[in-house]
Design a protein around this motif. Structure first.
Motif, PDB file in Angstrom:
ATOM      1  N   ARG A  81       0.828  -1.208   0.000  1.00  0.00           N
ATOM      2  CA  ARG A  81       0.000   0.000   0.000  1.00  0.00           C
ATOM      3  C   ARG A  81       0.865   1.263   0.000  1.00  0.00           C
ATOM      4  NH1 ARG A  81      -5.470  -0.657   0.900  1.00  0.00           N
ATOM      5  NH2 ARG A  81      -6.158  -2.624   1.856  1.00  0.00           N
ATOM      6  N   SER A  82       1.962   1.238   0.766  1.00  0.00           N
ATOM      7  CA  SER A  82       2.821   2.424   0.825  1.00  0.00           C
ATOM      8  C   SER A  82       3.438   2.736  -0.534  1.00  0.00           C
ATOM      9  CB  SER A  82       3.925   2.225   1.872  1.00  0.00           C
ATOM     10  OG  SER A  82       4.926   1.312   1.402  1.00  0.00           O
ATOM     11  N   LEU A  83       3.578   1.719  -1.377  1.00  0.00           N
ATOM     12  CA  LEU A  83       4.136   1.913  -2.714  1.00  0.00           C
ATOM     13  C   LEU A  83       3.071   2.274  -3.744  1.00  0.00           C
ATOM     14  CD1 LEU A  83       6.644  -1.082  -2.750  1.00  0.00           C
ATOM     15  CD2 LEU A  83       7.228   1.346  -2.628  1.00  0.00           C
ATOM     16  N   GLY A  84       1.795   2.250  -3.337  1.00  0.00           N
ATOM     17  CA  GLY A  84       0.731   2.669  -4.241  1.00  0.00           C
ATOM     18  C   GLY A  84      -0.119   1.558  -4.809  1.00  0.00           C
ATOM     19  N   ALA A  85       0.049   0.323  -4.352  1.00  0.00           N
ATOM     20  CA  ALA A  85      -0.812  -0.762  -4.817  1.00  0.00           C
ATOM     21  C   ALA A  85      -2.222  -0.558  -4.277  1.00  0.00           C
ATOM     22  CB  ALA A  85      -0.267  -2.111  -4.359  1.00  0.00           C
ATOM     23  N   VAL A  86      -3.227  -0.837  -5.105  1.00  0.00           N
ATOM     24  CA  VAL A  86      -4.626  -0.765  -4.692  1.00  0.00           C
ATOM     25  C   VAL A  86      -5.068  -2.166  -4.308  1.00  0.00           C
ATOM     26  CG1 VAL A  86      -6.981  -0.218  -5.406  1.00  0.00           C
ATOM     27  CG2 VAL A  86      -5.067   1.203  -6.196  1.00  0.00           C
ATOM     28  N   ILE A  87      -5.560  -2.310  -3.095  1.00  0.00           N
ATOM     29  CA  ILE A  87      -5.990  -3.628  -2.591  1.00  0.00           C
ATOM     30  C   ILE A  87      -7.475  -3.554  -2.311  1.00  0.00           C
ATOM     31  CG2 ILE A  87      -5.673  -5.360  -0.786  1.00  0.00           C
ATOM     32  CD1 ILE A  87      -2.812  -4.208  -0.449  1.00  0.00           C
TER      33      ILE A  87
END
Length: 524
Positions: free
Chosen positions: A115-121
């Motif tokens: 998430r901190s890297l920008g992945a959408v979960i």
């Protein structure tokens, strides 16, 4: 619900499954710049104990991504096993042995990182349709706000041993179903002796009391076969088998988690199906003997992530994405063969004693121990040398292996983030290390056109302080330069005082494509 109410999402990569493997892959893809959507049917990270062992290679990977600090100081066990027979896992390196980290913590760590890297979960999203086209993948999911249509360039199935993606696509998954099973439970309020693979007349018993007072029990009754159940085994069944095998009554305890695993063993024929790829238990199913399943899956994700990111970013050289199947299918096959052997001696009754006796006699021999420990830990993985290497000269022994730990001094200044070979991999890019091969910096200048993909660094190995003193450099004496892939495996290496010629440029093109049209510089 009408088509007008269906949302459409268009990530570059769709990851199906938000367990540790899917989350590791999402982080790796984001490091490579890919737009990532993870869909997961659960509404929250797992709260089950499940896998609790991280082996040395996985710890190295977490170290190379800067994630170890968040784990604190998990317990380390230098002693592992092969089929229940004790085996020392002590090998050169800072993370030798096996490290006890609950899957709940591993999953939490990887989700925070992704998430901190920008992945959408997207949680609470159930996959019900997936179609692979020549130029895209289309999926249908149902989420808390209704149906969602996902159109992605690629999709990766990380949805476990009962993979929905595998079922929807009919991917060939040869092997065999479970023939034997081990019952497991975490139980509070019991007081029984610890047991390490204790073989009794009627079965196998394992018990380990944790620091919080909870005891994990595992039991197999010789001659028993797997039962068909709608869910986890009832605690009464586990307690009854435990009583028959050990003579002890644990029925008054409070079960916190119950589970049964069989010795089913299957592997996909292909890890890549056009624009659909598989990783982790979706690609290979094996009993979690020795804690290898989770580690195998996390290492799949790290091998695949940078290759798929390069593909969607448009700079991947020919065959790069196909190398994921070539490299990881062979590793998976080797691990599955090892686990099949271990299952035979672990679950076998009196008929397996001759094999156990022979293994127990061989395993103390240092070459045998090193071979088995290297295989279990993942430290001995060596991918095939690339075809682009000079056919008239044998590949350097480092090529294909993972880059060993080495403490380094670089010329990039105190704020470079360097300090070790692992630290140089934090950004998920390739690394070209020049240890002073005598070319006056020509090697680093030659790599400048790949600067957006490869960090070129002049470095000097140094002795490391404790606790890594037992492995101060890890690099063979006389190493002049190494080119390292983002997953930490060596693509090219040469000794000092060697005329490098065109070899490093060929390796750069093979693994990192044609030079970028407009280099951003030579640094990172």
């Amino acid at each position: 619900m009408t088509a007008e109410t269906t949302r459409t999402l268009t990530p570059q990569v769709l990851v199906v499954g938000g367990g540790p493997v899917g989350l590791m892959l999402a982080g790796e893809l984001r490091l490579g710049g890919a737009d990532v959507l993870v869909v997961e049917r659960r509404d929250a990270p797992t709260t089950e104990s499940r896998a609790s062992t991280l082996h040395a290679r996985t710890m190295e990977i977490l170290d190379s991504r800067g994630l170890l600090g968040a784990l604190g100081t998990p317990p380390r066990e230098p002693l592992g096993h092969f089929g229940g027979i004790p085996l020392s896992l002590e090998l050169p390196g800072p993370h030798a042995g096996q490290w006890k980290v609950p899957q709940t913590r591993t999953e939490e760590l990887l989700e925070d990182w992704a998430r901190s890297l920008g992945a959408v979960i997207a949680r609470r999203h159930e996959l019900h349709r997936l179609t692979v086209r020549d130029d895209h993948v289309e999926a249908g999911t149902t989420g808390p706000d209704g149906p969602v249509r996902v159109r992605a360039e690629y999709a990766v199935a990380c949805d476990g041993e009962d993979s929905t993606v595998r079922r929807l696509t009919g991917a060939a998954f040869p092997g065999h179903d479970a023939r034997r099973e081990l019952l497991r439970a975490d139980v509070a309020g019991i007081d029984i002796p610890d047991r390490r693979f204790e073989r009794l007349p009627h079965g196998l018993a394992i018990a380990a009391r944790r620091a919080d007072g909870v005891t994990r029990v595992m039991v197999h009754e010789f001659g028993s076969t797997p039962r068909q159940r709608p869910g986890a085994p009832e605690f009464g069944e586990i307690a009854a088998v435990w009583r028959r095998v050990t003579g002890e009554d644990i029925g008054d305890g409070t079960p916190l988690w119950r589970n049964a695993f069989g010795d089913a063993c299957r592997q996909l024929t292909q890890y890549r199906h056009g624009r659909l790829l598989f990783a982790g238990d979706a690609a290979h199913r094996q009993p979690p003997i020795g804690g290898q399943a989770l580690n195998l899956g996390l290492q799949d994700a790290v091998n695949l992530g940078w290759k798929l990111a390069a593909t969607v970013d448009g700079w991947a050289p020919p065959g790069l994405l196909d190398s994921y199947h070539t490299e990881r299918h062979a590793v998976g096959r080797r691990v599955l063969d090892s686990i099949e052997t271990q299952a035979g001696v672990l679950f076998g009754g009196p008929e397996s004693e001759p094999q156990r006796a022979l293994l127990a006699e061989l395993m103390p021999l240092e070459p045998v121990r090193l071979h088995l420990a290297g295989m279990i830990s993942g430290l001995d993985i060596r991918y095939p040398a690339d075809d682009a290497d000079d056919a008239e000269a044998p590949a350097n022994p480092l090529v294909g292996t993972r880059l060993p730990y080495a403490a380094l001094r670089t010329d990039e200044g105190k704020d470079s983030g360097a300090g070790s070979t692992f630290a140089l991999l934090r950004a998920g890019r390739g690394v070209l290390l020049d240890f002073g091969g005598g070319d006056g910096g020509a090697l680093l200048r030659a790599a400048a056109p790949w600067a957006s993909r490869v960090r070129a660094v002049a470095a000097t190995p140094t002795r490391a302080p404790a606790p890594t003193e037992r492995y101060p450099t890890g690099l063979p004496d006389g190493t002049g330069a190494v080119l390292v892939r983002p997953d930490g495996h060596v693509a090219w290496a040469a000794p000092r005082a060697e005329a490098y010629g065109q070899a490093p440029l060929a390796a750069l093109r093979r693994w990192f494509g044609d030079p970028a049209p407009t280099p951003e510089g030579t640094g990172g």
